[in-house]
Design a protein around this motif. Structure first.
Motif, PDB file in Angstrom:
ATOM      1  N   UNK A   1      42.963  35.214  42.702  1.00  0.00           N
ATOM      2  CA  UNK A   1      43.255  36.383  42.024  1.00  0.00           C
ATOM      3  C   UNK A   1      42.002  37.439  41.722  1.00  0.00           C
ATOM      4  N   UNK A   2      40.956  36.886  41.909  1.00  0.00           N
ATOM      5  CA  UNK A   2      39.740  37.834  41.973  1.00  0.00           C
ATOM      6  C   UNK A   2      39.071  38.307  43.150  1.00  0.00           C
ATOM      7  N   UNK A   3      39.682  37.849  44.275  1.00  0.00           N
ATOM      8  CA  UNK A   3      39.345  37.942  45.627  1.00  0.00           C
ATOM      9  C   UNK A   3      40.368  38.912  46.405  1.00  0.00           C
TER      10      UNK A   3
ATOM     11  N   UNK B   1      42.123  41.769  45.989  1.00  0.00           N
ATOM     12  CA  UNK B   1      41.645  43.303  46.129  1.00  0.00           C
ATOM     13  C   UNK B   1      40.862  43.429  47.402  1.00  0.00           C
TER      14      UNK B   1
END
Lengths: 125, 216
Positions: B109-111, B113
């Protein structure tokens, strides 16, 4: 958490966040580690780095490193720049602290060098 | 045959908190070894593992498949697993040569992009056991609970991998007969990926296989 890790993290999974990058760093404990310098590796990595975000991170940590305002044109020939990038990206480890979403202020703790980016179900967009 | 990474730093107590490498873990290592030449030719710069657990697979790749320094991302929802992956990487003396980034998070999720279209090699030994739901409380349950048909987590990982993979990137994943290869094929094709079985193995209670995904 190395600064290269920070350069790849966004908080845009959070509800209401458009960009979520870069995250602000509040570091309580920063360690120095030694990583073998490999010119080829750094040259290949640099195109994937968001340079302004890296400079902001260096600033957040209050590091005494001189990164120019913009990346030099001929990065491959600039050994001094490559070495500084190696040091800044790989050799600083934030052991304890927080990452802060630039749009919501939501804090993500860093402990034992590992950032916790887990969200509650209610926070996910 | 490459030696299995050194895991002597782990005790019984560690394995009450993280997944103890088993037949499925070793099957993934064997499958990777079968694909040694393809992976070496790829010269992976960025390697990512979903749910790294003990760190055995990431460590195995770093030690044997990356002749020049690479950038590793290992994620896990279990903080103990995150820390264990770090320990295994260090126990096998890889932390001075390679760069390992560990993040505690849900899949990537936080990577996703920032790593979009940039990952050359993805590894996943997923929670593949068919259970009522994959949304379980206990950390140890999360290592195996795959929900309906055992593919709830797998489905999300395939979708994320389709966004992460570089043009020539490869994604290797362990699966169970009950996950159904045809279902996996449909999930892959839906997101523009090809899928092939590269290795199978039976154990006392499981029929396992490893698949390789790449961009169509």
């Amino acid at each position: 958490m190395k600064l290269i890790t920070h350069n790849m993290l966004t908080s845009n999974i959070l509800k209401g966040v458009t960009k979520g990058f870069p995250l602000k760093i509040k570091a309580d404990k920063v360690d120095n580690v030694s990583v073998d310098y490999n010119r080829d590796f750094i040259t290949r990595i640099i195109p994937r780095i968001e340079y302004d975000a890296l400079r902001a991170a260096v600033n957040d940590l209050g590091l005494n490193e001189s990164l120019p305002e913009t990346m030099p044109e001929a990065v491959q020939q600039d050994d001094e720049f490559l070495k500084t990038m190696h040091k800044v990206l790989l050799e600083y480890e934030v052991e304890e602290g927080e990452l802060i979403c630039p749009e919501t202020g939501r804090k993500f703790p860093i402990s034992k060098g590992i950032p916790n980016m887990l969200l509650q179900e209610t926070e996910v967009s | 045959m490459f030696p299995t990474p050194d895991l002597s730093h782990f005790t019984r107590n560690d394995y009450s908190q993280i997944y103890e490498p088993d037949a499925d873990s070793f099957l993934l290592l064997d499958a990777l070894e079968l694909k040694l030449n393809e992976i070496l030719e790829l010269k992976p710069l960025i390697v990512l593992e979903f749910g790294s657990g003990s760190g055995i697979a990431t460590t195995f790749v770093a030690k044997n498949f990356c002749l020049t320094p690479s950038l590793f991302f290992a994620i896990d929802i279990n903080p103990y697993a995150c820390y264990s992956t770090k320990r295994t990487f260090e126990q096998n003396n890889l932390h001075h040569k390679h760069c390992l980034n560990i993040v505690q998070c849900n899949l990537t999720d936080p990577l996703i992009e920032r790593l979009s279209s940039k990952v050359d090699l993805i590894l996943f030994n997923p929670p593949y056991v068919p259970t009522e739901t994959s949304d379980v409380k206990e950390v140890i349950e999360r290592t195996y609970a795959g929900g309906k048909q055992g593919i709830e987590v797998i489905e999300k990982a395939i979708e994320q991998a389709s966004r992460l993979l570089s043009s020539k990137g490869l994604f290797y994943m362990v699966a169970l007969e009950e996950n159904n290869f045809d279902t996996l094929k449909e999930l892959a094709n839906q997101v523009g990926l090809n899928i092939d079985i590269i290795l199978k193995r039976r154990t006392l209670i499981e029929r396992l296989f490893v698949v390789e995904f790449q961009r169509q």
